[in-house]
Enzyme design. Structure first.
Site, mmCIF file in Angstrom:
data_model
loop_
_atom_site.group_PDB
_atom_site.id
_atom_site.type_symbol
_atom_site.label_atom_id
_atom_site.label_comp_id
_atom_site.label_asym_id
_atom_site.label_seq_id
_atom_site.Cartn_x
_atom_site.Cartn_y
_atom_site.Cartn_z
ATOM 1 C CG ASP A 160 -2.081 0.976 1.103
ATOM 2 O OD1 ASP A 160 -2.406 1.379 -0.038
ATOM 3 O OD2 ASP A 160 -2.653 1.349 2.147
ATOM 4 C CB ILE A 161 4.031 2.076 -1.739
ATOM 5 C CG1 ILE A 161 4.908 1.197 -0.842
ATOM 6 C CG2 ILE A 161 4.800 3.330 -2.155
ATOM 7 C CD1 ILE A 161 6.210 0.781 -1.455
#
Length: 266
Positions: A160-161
């Site tokens: 979930d960058i």
């Protein structure tokens, strides 16, 4: 909720509680250091805490203590924000910082991370949504199936960058928080750079093309492969939003997917 951990870890509250759909957070002081007490409300957050421990402060915030649903984290105190940078003339630099942080997280470690979530499982909601809605989601699902069947450069992924999950830790630099503990092709982790719904310009095709060139160069990814991951990820994101339902965010995600699909065709 916080009281048992305040006592157990000798913490002093240092701010107001922050409540999200997946966790409860409280800024605290631990041994005179700024820290964040986080109590998970879902299993993904608990998995993420284990991954943060595994990284041991290399590219991510340090974990000072962990027990059950609770984790005590190093707290970011820097004033800089990648989201603010991206919205105020430093979009390219923000993307480079995201890529550099991801590269640190992807670096090989001596010990194995037990039981990470494979990308094939993470994508399980896309194909049913594609069967129900068709159109763009069907195209994204077909691409995802091809990618997942032939993954390259497989590693532990953050999952979930985006601009709000890489924070300014001042002297320690830019570090990650809130990972999902995934395992799969590293290209997946760069797709979300193009899909942060908090950034209004993600649906601008000109901005998309500029960031595609920057991210593919910084991450050393073939542009076509990156485009495929962007389409796949955006389709998955749209599927999740449709399931909520959140039609507006689903349409934003599908717009990003359509831009990626159009670039793949051109």
């Amino acid at each position: 909720m916080f009281a048992p951990y305040l006592d157990r870890w000798s913490l002093i509250a240092d701010g107001e509680p922050i409540i999200t759909h997946s966790s409860r957070l409280l800024p605290v002081l631990w041994q005179d250091r700024p820290a964040m007490l986080k109590v998970a409300a879902d299993i993904d957050e608990r998995y993420g805490a284990l991954l943060m421990q595994w990284w041991n402060g290399d590219g991510a915030a340090y974990v000072y203590a962990q027990e059950g649903d609770a984790v005590l984290l190093e707290r970011a105190t820097g004033k800089r924000s990648l989201l603010a940078m991206a919205m105020n003339g430093e979009d390219d630099e923000a993307s480079r910082i995201l890529c550099a942080t991801a590269a640190r997280l992807h670096a090989p470690r001596k010990k194995q991370l037990p039981d990470p979530i494979p990308l094939t499982r993470w994508f399980r909601d896309l194909e049913p949504a594609a069967g129900k809605h068709g159109g763009t989601l069907a195209d994204c699902s077909a691409i995802a199936n091809v990618l997942l069947a032939d993954q390259r450069d497989v590693t532990i992924l953050h999952g979930d960058i985006h601009h709000d999950n890489i924070l300014d830790f001042e002297a320690r630099g830019w570090l990650a928080i809130d990972p999902k503990r995934l395992h799969g092709e590293r290209g997946f982790d760069f797709a979300n750079i193009f899909a942060n719904e908090e950034l209004p310009v993600i649906t601008d095709p000109a901005r998309f093309r500029r960031q595609l060139a920057i991210v593919s160069a910084e991450a050393k990814l073939e542009p076509k492969r990156l485009l495929q991951w962007i389409a796949a990820y955006s389709g998955l994101s749209a599927a999740w939003f449709l399931g909520d339902p959140n039609i507006q965010k689903a349409e934003t995600a599908m717009t990003v997917a359509r831009i990626a699909l159009a670039e793949l065709e051109s």
